[in-house]
Design a protein around this motif. Sequence first.
Motif, PDB file in Angstrom:
ATOM      1  N   LEU A   5       0.835  -1.210   0.000  1.00 19.46           N
ATOM      2  CA  LEU A   5       0.000   0.000   0.000  1.00 19.46           C
ATOM      3  C   LEU A   5       0.869   1.259   0.000  1.00 19.46           C
ATOM      4  CD1 LEU A   5      -2.781   1.332   0.115  1.00 19.46           C
ATOM      5  CD2 LEU A   5      -2.695   1.075   2.612  1.00 19.46           C
ATOM      6  N   HIS A   6       1.921   1.252   0.800  1.00 24.62           N
ATOM      7  CA  HIS A   6       2.822   2.416   0.829  1.00 24.62           C
ATOM      8  C   HIS A   6       3.499   2.623  -0.529  1.00 24.62           C
ATOM      9  CE1 HIS A   6       2.406   3.444   5.011  1.00 24.62           C
ATOM     10  NE2 HIS A   6       2.638   2.189   5.369  1.00 24.62           N
TER      11      HIS A   6
ATOM     12  N   ALA B 109      -2.371   6.194 -12.735  1.00 21.48           N
ATOM     13  CA  ALA B 109      -2.546   6.575 -11.333  1.00 21.48           C
ATOM     14  C   ALA B 109      -3.934   6.160 -10.833  1.00 21.48           C
ATOM     15  CB  ALA B 109      -2.339   8.079 -11.153  1.00 21.48           C
ATOM     16  N   GLU B 110      -4.935   6.267 -11.680  1.00 20.74           N
ATOM     17  CA  GLU B 110      -6.291   5.879 -11.295  1.00 20.74           C
ATOM     18  C   GLU B 110      -6.383   4.378 -11.037  1.00 20.74           C
ATOM     19  OE1 GLU B 110     -10.044   6.161 -10.052  1.00 20.74           O
ATOM     20  OE2 GLU B 110      -8.765   7.874 -10.535  1.00 20.74           O
ATOM     21  N   VAL B 111      -5.758   3.576 -11.886  1.00 19.91           N
ATOM     22  CA  VAL B 111      -5.759   2.121 -11.685  1.00 19.91           C
ATOM     23  C   VAL B 111      -5.052   1.773 -10.374  1.00 19.91           C
ATOM     24  CG1 VAL B 111      -4.865  -0.066 -12.576  1.00 19.91           C
ATOM     25  CG2 VAL B 111      -5.949   1.559 -14.130  1.00 19.91           C
ATOM     26  N   LEU B 112      -3.901   2.404 -10.137  1.00 19.80           N
ATOM     27  CA  LEU B 112      -3.187   2.162  -8.879  1.00 19.80           C
ATOM     28  C   LEU B 112      -4.012   2.611  -7.673  1.00 19.80           C
ATOM     29  CD1 LEU B 112       0.523   3.112  -9.669  1.00 19.80           C
ATOM     30  CD2 LEU B 112      -0.410   0.847  -9.199  1.00 19.80           C
ATOM     31  N   SER B 113      -4.739   3.715  -7.822  1.00 17.36           N
ATOM     32  CA  SER B 113      -5.586   4.203  -6.735  1.00 17.36           C
ATOM     33  C   SER B 113      -6.689   3.205  -6.406  1.00 17.36           C
ATOM     34  CB  SER B 113      -6.200   5.557  -7.094  1.00 17.36           C
ATOM     35  OG  SER B 113      -5.207   6.544  -7.208  1.00 17.36           O
ATOM     36  N   GLU B 114      -7.285   2.634  -7.445  1.00 19.27           N
ATOM     37  CA  GLU B 114      -8.329   1.629  -7.219  1.00 19.27           C
ATOM     38  C   GLU B 114      -7.766   0.410  -6.496  1.00 19.27           C
ATOM     39  OE1 GLU B 114     -10.062   0.801 -11.040  1.00 19.27           O
ATOM     40  OE2 GLU B 114     -10.807   2.853 -11.254  1.00 19.27           O
ATOM     41  N   HIS B 115      -6.570   0.006  -6.883  1.00 15.48           N
ATOM     42  CA  HIS B 115      -5.940  -1.135  -6.227  1.00 15.48           C
ATOM     43  C   HIS B 115      -5.577  -0.782  -4.789  1.00 15.48           C
ATOM     44  CE1 HIS B 115      -2.865  -4.431  -5.786  1.00 15.48           C
ATOM     45  NE2 HIS B 115      -3.954  -5.070  -6.144  1.00 15.48           N
ATOM     46  N   ALA B 116      -5.154   0.447  -4.554  1.00 13.45           N
ATOM     47  CA  ALA B 116      -4.821   0.894  -3.195  1.00 13.45           C
ATOM     48  C   ALA B 116      -6.060   0.865  -2.305  1.00 13.45           C
ATOM     49  CB  ALA B 116      -4.210   2.296  -3.226  1.00 13.45           C
TER      50      ALA B 116
ATOM     51  N   ALA C  26      -8.598  -1.181  -2.655  1.00 16.04           N
ATOM     52  CA  ALA C  26      -8.839  -2.600  -2.383  1.00 16.04           C
ATOM     53  C   ALA C  26      -7.874  -3.111  -1.309  1.00 16.04           C
ATOM     54  CB  ALA C  26      -8.706  -3.413  -3.659  1.00 16.04           C
ATOM     55  N   LEU C  27      -6.608  -2.705  -1.394  1.00 12.82           N
ATOM     56  CA  LEU C  27      -5.634  -3.097  -0.374  1.00 12.82           C
ATOM     57  C   LEU C  27      -6.022  -2.555   0.995  1.00 12.82           C
ATOM     58  CD1 LEU C  27      -2.156  -2.665  -2.105  1.00 12.82           C
ATOM     59  CD2 LEU C  27      -3.032  -4.745  -1.064  1.00 12.82           C
ATOM     60  N   THR C  28      -6.459  -1.312   1.029  1.00  8.95           N
ATOM     61  CA  THR C  28      -6.879  -0.701   2.288  1.00  8.95           C
ATOM     62  C   THR C  28      -8.017  -1.492   2.913  1.00  8.95           C
ATOM     63  OG1 THR C  28      -6.189   1.486   1.514  1.00  8.95           O
ATOM     64  CG2 THR C  28      -7.759   1.426   3.340  1.00  8.95           C
ATOM     65  N   ASP C  29      -8.969  -1.895   2.092  1.00  7.69           N
ATOM     66  CA  ASP C  29     -10.098  -2.692   2.586  1.00  7.69           C
ATOM     67  C   ASP C  29      -9.631  -4.046   3.119  1.00  7.69           C
ATOM     68  OD1 ASP C  29     -11.771  -0.624   1.845  1.00  7.69           O
ATOM     69  OD2 ASP C  29     -12.482  -1.606   0.011  1.00  7.69           O
ATOM     70  N   GLU C  30      -8.725  -4.697   2.390  1.00  5.24           N
ATOM     71  CA  GLU C  30      -8.205  -5.993   2.822  1.00  5.24           C
ATOM     72  C   GLU C  30      -7.414  -5.864   4.126  1.00  5.24           C
ATOM     73  OE1 GLU C  30      -6.196  -8.351  -0.196  1.00  5.24           O
ATOM     74  OE2 GLU C  30      -7.438  -7.384  -1.736  1.00  5.24           O
TER      75      GLU C  30
ATOM     76  N   ALA D 134      -7.829  -3.551   6.442  1.00  4.08           N
ATOM     77  CA  ALA D 134      -8.799  -3.300   7.515  1.00  4.08           C
ATOM     78  C   ALA D 134      -9.487  -4.600   7.934  1.00  4.08           C
ATOM     79  CB  ALA D 134      -9.823  -2.266   7.063  1.00  4.08           C
ATOM     80  N   GLU D 135      -9.791  -5.432   6.967  1.00  2.20           N
ATOM     81  CA  GLU D 135     -10.425  -6.708   7.253  1.00  2.20           C
ATOM     82  C   GLU D 135      -9.494  -7.621   8.061  1.00  2.20           C
ATOM     83  OE1 GLU D 135     -12.032 -10.125   4.397  1.00  2.20           O
ATOM     84  OE2 GLU D 135     -12.858  -8.133   3.928  1.00  2.20           O
ATOM     85  N   MET D 136      -8.223  -7.650   7.672  1.00  2.00           N
ATOM     86  CA  MET D 136      -7.249  -8.474   8.394  1.00  2.00           C
ATOM     87  C   MET D 136      -7.048  -7.960   9.819  1.00  2.00           C
ATOM     88  SD  MET D 136      -4.316  -9.270   5.537  1.00  2.00           S
ATOM     89  CE  MET D 136      -3.418 -10.477   6.522  1.00  2.00           C
ATOM     90  N   GLU D 137      -7.009  -6.642   9.974  1.00  2.00           N
ATOM     91  CA  GLU D 137      -6.831  -6.073  11.308  1.00  2.00           C
ATOM     92  C   GLU D 137      -8.026  -6.338  12.207  1.00  2.00           C
ATOM     93  OE1 GLU D 137      -3.772  -2.388  10.434  1.00  2.00           O
ATOM     94  OE2 GLU D 137      -5.917  -1.993  10.314  1.00  2.00           O
ATOM     95  N   SER D 138      -9.210  -6.348  11.628  1.00  2.00           N
ATOM     96  CA  SER D 138     -10.401  -6.605  12.438  1.00  2.00           C
ATOM     97  C   SER D 138     -10.509  -8.074  12.844  1.00  2.00           C
ATOM     98  CB  SER D 138     -11.668  -6.172  11.700  1.00  2.00           C
ATOM     99  OG  SER D 138     -11.934  -7.022  10.610  1.00  2.00           O
TER     100      SER D 138
END
Length: 64
Positions: free
Chosen positions: A11-12, A43-50, A52-56, A58-62
């Motif tokens: 993500l970083h 940049a838009e494609v990478l943003s969309e993937h970012a 999705a990564l953020t959601d994943e 958050a899910e792992m942390e929860s």
Amino acid sequence: MPSLAQMTGSLHIHNFYIGKLKAKQEQLFESDPELAQLLDNVAEVLSEHAVALTDEIAEMESDD
């Protein structure tokens, strides 16, 4: 499945390159609008993937 640390690192990296692409896109906007548009699209494609990564992440942390 990648670890939480690997996903956070990815993500970083995504965010780093999104920033680089947007900065270069702004520089090229006047001189080469087609290349600027291409960089914006990447940049838009990478943003969309970012997102999705953020959601994943958050899910792992929860789950912990």
